[in-house]
Design a protein around this motif. Structure first.
Motif, PDB file in Angstrom:
ATOM      1  N   ASP A 152      -2.869   4.057  -6.599  1.00  0.00           N
ATOM      2  CA  ASP A 152      -4.134   3.593  -7.180  1.00  0.00           C
ATOM      3  C   ASP A 152      -4.628   4.494  -8.300  1.00  0.00           C
ATOM      4  O   ASP A 152      -5.733   4.335  -8.803  1.00  0.00           O
ATOM      5  N   GLY A 153      -3.821   5.534  -8.692  1.00  0.00           N
ATOM      6  CA  GLY A 153      -4.196   6.391  -9.792  1.00  0.00           C
ATOM      7  C   GLY A 153      -4.910   7.656  -9.371  1.00  0.00           C
ATOM      8  O   GLY A 153      -5.117   8.546 -10.180  1.00  0.00           O
ATOM      9  N   SER A 154      -5.321   7.763  -8.098  1.00  0.00           N
ATOM     10  CA  SER A 154      -6.026   8.966  -7.651  1.00  0.00           C
ATOM     11  C   SER A 154      -5.021  10.050  -7.274  1.00  0.00           C
ATOM     12  O   SER A 154      -3.890   9.757  -6.916  1.00  0.00           O
ATOM     13  N   PRO A 155      -5.442  11.305  -7.336  1.00  0.00           N
ATOM     14  CA  PRO A 155      -4.504  12.382  -7.038  1.00  0.00           C
ATOM     15  C   PRO A 155      -4.023  12.312  -5.595  1.00  0.00           C
ATOM     16  O   PRO A 155      -4.763  11.955  -4.689  1.00  0.00           O
ATOM     17  N   ASP A 156      -2.780  12.648  -5.374  1.00  0.00           N
ATOM     18  CA  ASP A 156      -2.197  12.713  -4.041  1.00  0.00           C
ATOM     19  C   ASP A 156      -2.479  14.091  -3.478  1.00  0.00           C
ATOM     20  O   ASP A 156      -2.206  15.105  -4.107  1.00  0.00           O
ATOM     21  N   ASP A 157      -3.076  14.127  -2.247  1.00  0.00           N
ATOM     22  CA  ASP A 157      -3.467  15.416  -1.696  1.00  0.00           C
ATOM     23  C   ASP A 157      -2.285  16.208  -1.172  1.00  0.00           C
ATOM     24  O   ASP A 157      -2.424  17.356  -0.820  1.00  0.00           O
ATOM     25  N   GLY A 158      -1.163  15.582  -1.056  1.00  0.00           N
ATOM     26  CA  GLY A 158      -0.010  16.340  -0.597  1.00  0.00           C
ATOM     27  C   GLY A 158       1.200  15.458  -0.502  1.00  0.00           C
ATOM     28  O   GLY A 158       2.182  15.801   0.138  1.00  0.00           O
ATOM     29  N   GLY A 159       1.088  14.281  -1.083  1.00  0.00           N
ATOM     30  CA  GLY A 159       2.233  13.392  -1.100  1.00  0.00           C
ATOM     31  C   GLY A 159       2.482  12.693   0.220  1.00  0.00           C
ATOM     32  O   GLY A 159       3.633  12.446   0.561  1.00  0.00           O
ATOM     33  N   THR A 160       1.416  12.377   1.012  1.00  0.00           N
ATOM     34  CA  THR A 160       1.603  11.666   2.274  1.00  0.00           C
ATOM     35  C   THR A 160       2.249  10.318   2.013  1.00  0.00           C
ATOM     36  O   THR A 160       1.825   9.574   1.147  1.00  0.00           O
ATOM     37  N   ASN A 161       3.259  10.020   2.801  1.00  0.00           N
ATOM     38  CA  ASN A 161       3.996   8.783   2.605  1.00  0.00           C
ATOM     39  C   ASN A 161       3.409   7.703   3.504  1.00  0.00           C
ATOM     40  O   ASN A 161       3.769   7.565   4.667  1.00  0.00           O
ATOM     41  N   TYR A 162       2.407   6.928   2.978  1.00  0.00           N
ATOM     42  CA  TYR A 162       1.783   5.860   3.737  1.00  0.00           C
ATOM     43  C   TYR A 162       2.647   4.603   3.667  1.00  0.00           C
ATOM     44  O   TYR A 162       3.400   4.424   2.713  1.00  0.00           O
ATOM     45  N   PRO A 163       2.529   3.710   4.651  1.00  0.00           N
ATOM     46  CA  PRO A 163       1.678   3.759   5.836  1.00  0.00           C
ATOM     47  C   PRO A 163       2.236   4.649   6.942  1.00  0.00           C
ATOM     48  O   PRO A 163       3.449   4.815   7.047  1.00  0.00           O
ATOM     49  N   VAL A 164       1.321   5.171   7.774  1.00  0.00           N
ATOM     50  CA  VAL A 164       1.694   6.009   8.907  1.00  0.00           C
ATOM     51  C   VAL A 164       1.171   5.334  10.169  1.00  0.00           C
ATOM     52  O   VAL A 164      -0.021   5.083  10.285  1.00  0.00           O
TER      53      VAL A 164
END
Length: 338
Positions: free
Chosen positions: A26-38
């Motif tokens: 969505d263009g927002s920064p990734d806080d640590g690259g979490t691979n969603y969905p979880v």
């Protein structure tokens, strides 16, 4: 010279690489690259609730999901329902030959899971193992004597269909509660009921003695019922307040409720509006339905400023319905400027 230029380009690329960051879809920064969905398995649960339709949730690749799917709404949570690993996009589902539709109250045992699709979005899912419709629970509250007004109430939910059955049923509205009235175990769908030769209609003020019960379909859907043992019309209570002298303006007032019919009788009656109160005017025990009255040869009409001496009384039909009356003994017009 070429070597220096090459080194400068390498240094610029290194600086840019250190200051860059990953971006989410969505263009927002990734806080640590979490691979969603979880998805987290929550284990087996037994839930009681109502079948509803839920909007499909957005995914990381499809932010708009207009489809509806079958869900379960409990007192505290909402679940997407699955059966055999599949979601149901219709407003009903058939399992083992039994149909379960939106509005049905059910008890489901299944495997619950929680799926997080972003830092702020997650949903619960319940894979159906067993499902059964639940019947409303009725608790007998004992005998009660209630005073109130007969009214029409909407049919309550049945626990197996939503919306409730169409139509209205006869009920009793007291100061604190509303009851569906039943007689010999039956509800009345008309606006009146006849018991022992007497007719009781919407708007009648009555005293009912009977057995009260509460039926709970869900925490949000419940109703009270009163099985009539005895019923009697309640007559208005009139209290004489004594003689008063009141100054005010003659006005037309709506007919008050009578205690035995609702709405009140049509038409208007002659009254007196003072600075603090309104009285229905009576003369020789009669109300005047015209916009004027003649007493001892003098005419008094709506808008006249008068001084009236007479006997005041208050009639109470119910705590919310009451009126004042002034029986004219003497009346005199008030001149302008007096």
């Amino acid at each position: 010279m070429k070597t220096c230029k090459f080194l400068a380009m390498c240094l610029l690329a290194a600086i840019c690489g250190m200051s860059s960051c990953h971006e989410k879809d969505d263009g927002s920064p990734d806080d640590g690259g979490t691979n969603y969905p979880v998805t987290i398995q929550l284990g087996q649960r037994t839930c009681v609730g109502t079948i509803v339709t839920l909007f499909d949730l957005p995914t990381r690749t499809s932010p708009i999901a207009p489809d509806l799917m079958l869900g379960l709404e409990t007192v505290t949570e909402s679940y997407i329902l699955t059966y055999g690993g599949h979601r149901e996009s219709e407003d009903k589902i058939t399992i083992d030959g039994t149909e379960y539709a939106v509005g049905d109250r059910v008890e489901i045992t299944g495997m619950a899971s929680s799926t997080r699709i972003s830092d702020t979005q997650e949903y619960l899912q319940l894979e159906i193992l067993t499902i059964a419709k639940t019947s409303p629970v009725t608790t007998v509250l004992g005998q009660r004597t209630c005073e109130g007004t007969i009214i029409s109430l909407p049919n309550p939910p049945t626990g197996t269909s939503e919306p409730p059955l169409p139509g209205m049923v006869l009920g009793l509205e007291t100061d604190a509660e509303s009851y569906i009235l039943s007689y010999n175990g039956h509800w009345e769908s008309g606006d009146k009921i006849t018991i022992d030769g007497s007719e009781y209609a919407v708007g009648d003020r009555v005293v009912v003695t009977g057995t009260a019960s509460e039926t709970v379909i869900s925490p949000a859907d419940k109703y009270l019922e009163l099985e009539i043992a005895t019923i009697q019309k309640k007559s208005p209570t009139t209290t004489v307040l004594g003689q008063r002298t009141c100054e005010g303006t003659i006005a037309s007032l709506p007919n008050p409720p009578t205690g035995t019919s609702e709405p009140p009788l049509p038409g208007m009656v002659l009254g007196l509006e003072t600075d603090t109160e309104s009285y229905i005017l009576s003369y020789n025990g009669h109300w005047e339905s015209e916009d004027k009255i003649t007493i001892d040869g003098s005419e008094y009409a709506v808008g006249d400023r008068v001084v009236v001496t007479g006997t005041a009384s208050e009639t109470v039909i119910s705590p919310a319905d009451k009126y004042l009356e002034l029986e004219i003994a003497a009346i005199q017009k008030r001149s302008a400027g007096q």
